[in-house]
Design an enzyme around this catalytic site. Structure first.
Site, short mmCIF file in Angstrom:
data_model
loop_
_atom_site.label_atom_id
_atom_site.label_comp_id
_atom_site.label_asym_id
_atom_site.label_seq_id
_atom_site.Cartn_x
_atom_site.Cartn_y
_atom_site.Cartn_z
N SER A 71 -9.10 43.44 85.43
CA SER A 71 -7.97 43.53 86.34
C SER A 71 -7.30 42.17 86.51
CB SER A 71 -8.44 44.06 87.70
OG SER A 71 -7.35 44.23 88.58
N ALA A 72 -8.11 41.12 86.60
CA ALA A 72 -7.56 39.76 86.76
C ALA A 72 -6.76 39.36 85.53
CB ALA A 72 -8.70 38.77 87.00
N TRP A 119 -5.37 41.33 83.39
CA TRP A 119 -4.17 42.16 83.34
C TRP A 119 -3.05 41.56 84.19
CZ3 TRP A 119 -2.22 45.70 87.29
CH2 TRP A 119 -1.21 46.54 86.84
N HIS A 120 -3.40 41.02 85.34
CA HIS A 120 -2.40 40.41 86.21
C HIS A 120 -1.85 39.10 85.63
CE1 HIS A 120 -3.92 43.20 89.30
NE2 HIS A 120 -2.79 42.99 89.92
N GLY A 121 -2.67 38.36 84.90
CA GLY A 121 -2.24 37.09 84.32
C GLY A 121 -3.36 36.08 84.33
#
Length: 464
Positions: free
Chosen positions: A354-355, A357-359
């Site tokens: 998830s991290a 994916w965010h950047g």
């Protein structure tokens, strides 16, 4: 026209690119509504793809559509050329491409400074491309080896290219989600599954649910615009913040996270309205008499569920709901060895994905690692609460309240990293409150080993 855009943008305190994005984003509601009147399956797919491309062009420019082209083609090529491994190939190629775009555009800095670019839409597209490939891969597997979600979403037949493009670029979810499944998109377009005519009545009207989502969006934006002048992120770097005591700093961190969330509530409410009015947001009927339509497919956040969460464990179920569901189905569950229970590794790996994916900003990494610790610590409190006998109701209620307060404190403490992004600034702000949101979860996790909780009902059985 440009002068008018500048005047309007200045009057509401945003940049011209952000205003252009907001106008195109809100336009997804009427554009999605018009989809209902497009006759035939093929024209519907063409309309979905074309409207998504057009609004992307108007919002971000022609380069955005070129940006989206490569991951879509890579995902489709993997499905055509090597079905047995197309899921894992698409997963790594799509995430690799997304990471490269995050690094090149440094989108986090743009968002932090009030700018906008197409990487937000690319993030949503990445999840769609990956899920489609994995579900096509799952179509080769034996049904008895699959989980319920895999059985429901797997694709036996390769979608046509125009079906694939319509799914990927459908404007209602293209800019900010929610993510949905290819199989649902195809059934919706073809009038099958829950969208087929049923004995519970004709297709339900989406207008009441759409109006509710629009009203919610207006309220959320009003709350955000009211709060943000009082809790600007720039305050963290001002001398006055350093002059405050511990409790004032901690409360400001809480209010900064609380304020920022209303911006996301607004965005997701608009997306929800777009998906609902198209008809795709319909998710079935209630069991009540008479049955009522449900519109959960488009729901991406439960505002009260977030702000009044009794436990950190429920946050993935009420915040960015569809992405959390995607992470559970395509990361968390697929890391669990058959016959074994999931543990901290699966949780941490999912939060890490998830991290990424965010950047690749350190603040994102810190936030999602913190989230894994927060959830693990909350589980310890919950197990202690469950171990308390029913005749000690006051102690049970005290632990419920402690879990609630713990969740609020650690969530908003952790959100500081998500908001400021910079490693040095994030650590300095965590340090300004003595790393309380890190120390408390770790302490709880360690205490969980020292003071293991046994369910009260197990004790009762032993006594019997």
């Amino acid at each position: 026209m440009e002068l008018d855009m500048e005047t309007i943008a200045a009057s509401i305190g945003v940049s011209v690119p952000v205003l252009r994005f907001l106008l195109c984003f809100v336009a997804t509601i009427p554009v999605s509504f018009l989809w209902r009147f497009v006759p035939g399956r093929l024209p519907k797919h063409v309309y979905s793809a074309f409207s998504g491309l057009l609004l992307s062009y108007l919002s971000f420019g022609v380069s955005s559509n070129l940006l989206f082209l490569l991951p879509m083609l890579l995902g489709y090529a993997a499905m055509v050329l090597y079905r047995p491994k197309c899921g894992i190939i698409t997963f790594f190629l799509s995430f690799g491409y997304l990471i490269g775009c995050h690094v090149y555009y440094m989108s986090g800095d743009a968002w932090k400074e009030g700018g906008i670019d197409a990487t937000g839409a690319l993030m949503v597209l990445t999840l769609k491309v990956i899920s489609c490939a994995i579900n096509y891969n799952d179509g080769l597997l034996k049904e008895e080896d699959l989980r319920e979600a895999q059985k429901k979403n797997r694709l036996i037949k390769l979608p046509s290219l125009i079906e694939y493009l319509g799914y990927c670029l459908f404007c209602g979810s293209h800019f900010a989600g929610p993510v949905f499944e290819m199989k649902d998109y195809l059934e919706w377009t073809e009038g099958k599954g829950i969208w087929a005519h049923s004995d519970k009545g004709p297709s339900p009207s989406p207008y009441g649910a759409t109006l509710r989502a629009i009203v919610q969006a207006v309220i959320c934006m009003a709350v955000y615009l009211y709060l943000v002048p009082y809790h600007p992120l720039s305050r963290f770097s001002e001398p006055i913040y350093q002059d405050w005591g511990f409790w004032r700093r901690l409360s400001f961190q809480y209010m900064s996270g609380f304020t920022a969330r209303w911006k996301y509530y607004f965005i997701w409410s608009i997306s929800e309205a777009s998906i609902i009015i198209s008809g795709l947001g319909f998710s079935g009927w209630t069991e009540s008499s008479p049955p009522k339509p449900k519109w959960d497919r488009a729901k991406n956040v439960d505002i009260l569920g977030v702000e009044l969460a009794k436990s950190s464990v429920v946050l993935p179920l009420v915040w960015n709901i569809q992405v959390s569901t995607w992470l559970r189905h395509y990361v968390y569950e697929r890391l669990i060895t058959k016959g074994k229970k999931p543990g901290f590794f699966q949780l941490l790996a999912t939060q890490t994905v998830s991290a990424v994916w965010h950047g690749l900003y350190p603040g994102y990494m810190l936030f999602f690692v913190q989230s894994a610790l927060m959830i693990a610590g909350s589980r310890v409190i919950y197990r202690w609460e469950q171990a308390i006998p029913t005749n000690m109701g006051l102690v049970k209620k005290a632990l419920v309240f402690i879990n609630f307060a713990y969740t609020l404190m650690v969530l908003n403490y952790s959100a500081v990293g998500f908001l400021v992004l910079n490693l040095q600034e994030s650590l300095a702000l965590y340090g300004s409150v003595y790393y309380i949101g890190t120390v408390v979860p770790i302490t709880l996790i360690l205490l969980g080993y020292i003071i293991p909780a046994k369910p009260a009902r197990s004790k009762a059985r032993k006594e019997q």
